[in-house]
Enzyme design. Structure first.
Site, PDB file in Angstrom:
ATOM      1  N   GLU A  29       0.839  -1.211   0.000  1.00  0.00           N
ATOM      2  CA  GLU A  29       0.000   0.000   0.000  1.00  0.00           C
ATOM      3  C   GLU A  29       0.872   1.258   0.000  1.00  0.00           C
ATOM      4  OE1 GLU A  29      -3.543   0.046   2.508  1.00  0.00           O
ATOM      5  OE2 GLU A  29      -2.893   2.000   3.257  1.00  0.00           O
ATOM      6  N   PHE A 231       0.259   5.445  15.464  1.00  0.00           N
ATOM      7  CA  PHE A 231      -0.662   4.703  14.593  1.00  0.00           C
ATOM      8  C   PHE A 231      -1.666   3.901  15.400  1.00  0.00           C
ATOM      9  CE2 PHE A 231       2.689   4.721  11.086  1.00  0.00           C
ATOM     10  CZ  PHE A 231       2.023   5.711  10.387  1.00  0.00           C
ATOM     11  N   HIS A 281      -1.004  -7.872   3.179  1.00  0.00           N
ATOM     12  CA  HIS A 281      -1.042  -6.531   2.591  1.00  0.00           C
ATOM     13  C   HIS A 281      -0.153  -5.634   3.453  1.00  0.00           C
ATOM     14  CE1 HIS A 281      -2.817  -3.189   0.348  1.00  0.00           C
ATOM     15  NE2 HIS A 281      -3.019  -2.547   1.477  1.00  0.00           N
TER      16      HIS A 281
HETATM   17  C1  LIG Z   1      -7.270  -1.661   4.611  1.00  0.00           C
HETATM   18  C2  LIG Z   1      -7.697  -0.262   4.974  1.00  0.00           C
HETATM   19  C3  LIG Z   1      -7.452   0.781   4.090  1.00  0.00           C
HETATM   20  C4  LIG Z   1      -7.873   2.092   4.419  1.00  0.00           C
HETATM   21  N1  LIG Z   1      -7.627   3.101   3.518  1.00  0.00           N
HETATM   22  C5  LIG Z   1      -8.074   4.350   3.777  1.00  0.00           C
HETATM   23  C6  LIG Z   1      -7.910   5.402   2.830  1.00  0.00           C
HETATM   24  O1  LIG Z   1      -7.370   5.209   1.749  1.00  0.00           O
HETATM   25  N2  LIG Z   1      -8.377   6.640   3.148  1.00  0.00           N
HETATM   26  C7  LIG Z   1      -9.012   6.890   4.343  1.00  0.00           C
HETATM   27  O2  LIG Z   1      -9.427   8.030   4.571  1.00  0.00           O
HETATM   28  N3  LIG Z   1      -9.194   5.918   5.263  1.00  0.00           N
HETATM   29  C8  LIG Z   1      -8.739   4.641   5.011  1.00  0.00           C
HETATM   30  N4  LIG Z   1      -8.928   3.644   5.925  1.00  0.00           N
HETATM   31  C9  LIG Z   1      -9.530   3.970   7.226  1.00  0.00           C
HETATM   32  C10 LIG Z   1     -11.078   3.863   7.198  1.00  0.00           C
HETATM   33  O3  LIG Z   1     -11.614   4.849   6.348  1.00  0.00           O
HETATM   34  C11 LIG Z   1     -11.573   4.041   8.639  1.00  0.00           C
HETATM   35  O4  LIG Z   1     -11.210   2.941   9.419  1.00  0.00           O
HETATM   36  C12 LIG Z   1     -13.052   4.399   8.788  1.00  0.00           C
HETATM   37  O5  LIG Z   1     -13.253   4.841  10.133  1.00  0.00           O
HETATM   38  C13 LIG Z   1     -14.017   3.246   8.568  1.00  0.00           C
HETATM   39  O6  LIG Z   1     -14.089   2.880   7.261  1.00  0.00           O
HETATM   40  P1  LIG Z   1     -14.956   1.576   6.825  1.00  0.00           P
HETATM   41  O7  LIG Z   1     -14.915   1.525   5.362  1.00  0.00           O
HETATM   42  O8  LIG Z   1     -14.514   0.390   7.578  1.00  0.00           O
HETATM   43  O9  LIG Z   1     -16.410   2.044   7.338  1.00  0.00           O
HETATM   44  P2  LIG Z   1     -17.753   1.281   7.634  1.00  0.00           P
HETATM   45  O10 LIG Z   1     -17.747  -0.091   7.130  1.00  0.00           O
HETATM   46  O11 LIG Z   1     -18.858   2.186   7.203  1.00  0.00           O
HETATM   47  O12 LIG Z   1     -17.734   1.185   9.232  1.00  0.00           O
HETATM   48  C14 LIG Z   1     -17.495   2.332  10.049  1.00  0.00           C
HETATM   49  C15 LIG Z   1     -18.190   2.149  11.390  1.00  0.00           C
HETATM   50  O13 LIG Z   1     -19.614   2.216  11.208  1.00  0.00           O
HETATM   51  C16 LIG Z   1     -20.237   0.997  11.622  1.00  0.00           C
HETATM   52  N5  LIG Z   1     -21.292   0.720  10.629  1.00  0.00           N
HETATM   53  C17 LIG Z   1     -21.125   0.324   9.355  1.00  0.00           C
HETATM   54  N6  LIG Z   1     -22.312   0.224   8.725  1.00  0.00           N
HETATM   55  C18 LIG Z   1     -23.251   0.577   9.642  1.00  0.00           C
HETATM   56  C19 LIG Z   1     -24.671   0.674   9.623  1.00  0.00           C
HETATM   57  N7  LIG Z   1     -25.375   0.383   8.517  1.00  0.00           N
HETATM   58  N8  LIG Z   1     -25.316   1.074  10.764  1.00  0.00           N
HETATM   59  C20 LIG Z   1     -24.619   1.371  11.878  1.00  0.00           C
HETATM   60  N9  LIG Z   1     -23.271   1.283  11.964  1.00  0.00           N
HETATM   61  C21 LIG Z   1     -22.597   0.903  10.857  1.00  0.00           C
HETATM   62  C22 LIG Z   1     -19.123  -0.046  11.624  1.00  0.00           C
HETATM   63  O14 LIG Z   1     -19.381  -1.096  12.537  1.00  0.00           O
HETATM   64  C23 LIG Z   1     -17.928   0.788  12.049  1.00  0.00           C
HETATM   65  O15 LIG Z   1     -17.905   0.985  13.444  1.00  0.00           O
HETATM   66  C24 LIG Z   1      -8.526   2.339   5.653  1.00  0.00           C
HETATM   67  C25 LIG Z   1      -8.753   1.274   6.551  1.00  0.00           C
HETATM   68  C26 LIG Z   1      -8.361  -0.016   6.221  1.00  0.00           C
HETATM   69  C27 LIG Z   1      -8.613  -1.139   7.195  1.00  0.00           C
END
Ligand SMILES: Cc1cc2nc3c(=O)[nH]c(=O)nc-3n(C[C@H](O)[C@H](O)[C@H](O)COP(=O)(O)OP(=O)(O)OC[C@H]3O[C@@H](n4cnc5c(N)ncnc54)[C@H](O)[C@@H]3O)c2cc1C
Length: 304
Positions: A29, A231, A281
């Site tokens: 990454e 981190f 990864h």
């Molecule tokens: C591999 C990886 C790569 C990443 N790359 C980036 C990046 O490029 N840029 C960046 O800004 N961030 C990045 N992040 C960080 C990420 O954006 C954060 O961790 C963010 O807080 C959550 O993203 P998510 O897609 O998991 O969100 P979601 O899946 O939406 O989850 C976020 C929170 O909401 C809850 N939730 C989900 N759906 C619902 C629902 N329908 N109702 C109620 N609660 C719900 C989940 O349980 C969780 O607590 C990355 C994280 C990982 C693991």
């Protein structure tokens, strides 16, 4: 195969076609640099990592600011110039659904076929909680739906072996992960973790809940004690006591910290491979040395 043919072949490939072949993927990454010098350094890093034959690489999407626009161009450039399969991260932060649709169209036209669909973190500010943009999305599962409906992308989603920091419990978090997969996610990439127990428990629970897609382990090489503490405080991961004590005991000696960090990552990755991990990864932070040292020491056959 000519370089042009390799580019053509890679550009048309999907990450899910590499998964489930019985060999783990190995991926790296990167983040889009802010400056020209940063881009030059990143392409040096990519050249250093190229001989490791990565299954794919990915480029993060900025939390805001000017680097966001660079993700599309950088992913396309990596595929074009380095002939490495590349995935673009995309988040919901600060975007309407229409804007995201426009970015997806740009990615598709640029030959990008793999997207990691994320919600993103809250913008820095007094709220401290995620607020969706009017006309945008509140959860990654909604973004997955849009990505899936817009073009025939291969979609990855994020998973959290120790639970997402905002989630009330891990079971609920896994229910939300299942929603992302049911909406079209074809693999999961996890947040960094240092204790494989957390990963195995997460994977076992995910399987019990019917999440059957490949789960790729996120590995962060430890290079610096204060950096790693920063981190883990941001992402809610924890560091095993024995490892932390060892790192703190050599904190003043950067090479000793490096050696201890590499040793831990190699042991962690060997154990994951022995336990049938779907992929590793590496969060490279745009640097090659640690990732090269770990992957060389692992000497594992992987899918590419
Ligand atoms: C591999 C990886 C790569 C990443 N790359 C980036 C990046 O490029 N840029 C960046 O800004 N961030 C990045 N992040 C960080 C990420 O954006 C954060 O961790 C963010 O807080 C959550 O993203 P998510 O897609 O998991 O969100 P979601 O899946 O939406 O989850 C976020 C929170 O909401 C809850 N939730 C989900 N759906 C619902 C629902 N329908 N109702 C109620 N609660 C719900 C989940 O349980 C969780 O607590 C990355 C994280 C990982 C693991």
């Amino acid at each position: 195969m000519s370089q042009a043919a390799a580019i053509q072949q890679n550009a048309s490939m999907r990450i899910d076609s590499l998964l489930g072949r019985g060999l783990p993927t190995i991926s790296f990454e990167f983040f889009p640099p802010k400056t020209e010098a940063g881009f030059a350094q990143l392409f040096n890093t990519i050249n250093d990592l190229h001989p490791l034959k990565p299954s794919y690489v990915s480029v993060t999407y900025g939390a805001g600011g000017s680097t966001r626009e660079k993700t599309v161009a950088l992913v396309a450039r990596i595929q074009r110039e380095s002939a490495i399969l590349a995935m673009a991260h995309l988040t919901c932060v600060g975007h309407t659904a229409d804007e995201i649709s426009g970015i997806l169209d740009e990615l598709w036209v640029a030959g990008v076929r793999n997207v990691l669909a994320l919600r993103g973190d809250p913008m820095a500010g007094p709220q401290g909680q995620f607020i969706s943009t009017p006309g945008g999305f509140g959860h990654a599962s909604e973004l997955v739906q849009l990505v899936r409906s817009r073009h025939d992308f291969c979609i990855g989603v994020a998973g959290y072996p120790e639970g997402h920091p905002e989630c009330l419990n891990r079971t609920r978090d896994l229910e939300m992960l299942k929603q992302k997969v049911d909406n079209g996610g074809s693999f999961v990439v996890t947040q960094l973790f240092f204790d494989n127990y957390d990963f195995y428990r997460f994977r076992d629970q995910a399987r019990k809940m019917g999440i059957t897609v490949p789960i790729i382990a996120g590995i962060m090489p430890i290079l610096n004690v204060s950096q790693i503490k920063r981190f883990i405080s941001m992402c809610g991961a924890k560091i095993p006591h024995q490892l932390l004590t060892k790192l703190e005991s050599v904190e003043q000696d950067p090479e000793a910290v490096y050696a201890a960090g590499i040793k831990h990552s190699v042991e962690q990755c060997r154990d994951l491979v022995a336990h049938g991990v779907d992929g590793l990864h590496f969060y490279t932070l745009n640097k090659s040395r640690a990732t090269v040292d770990i992957v060389r020491a692992l000497d594992v056959k992987h899918a590419y």
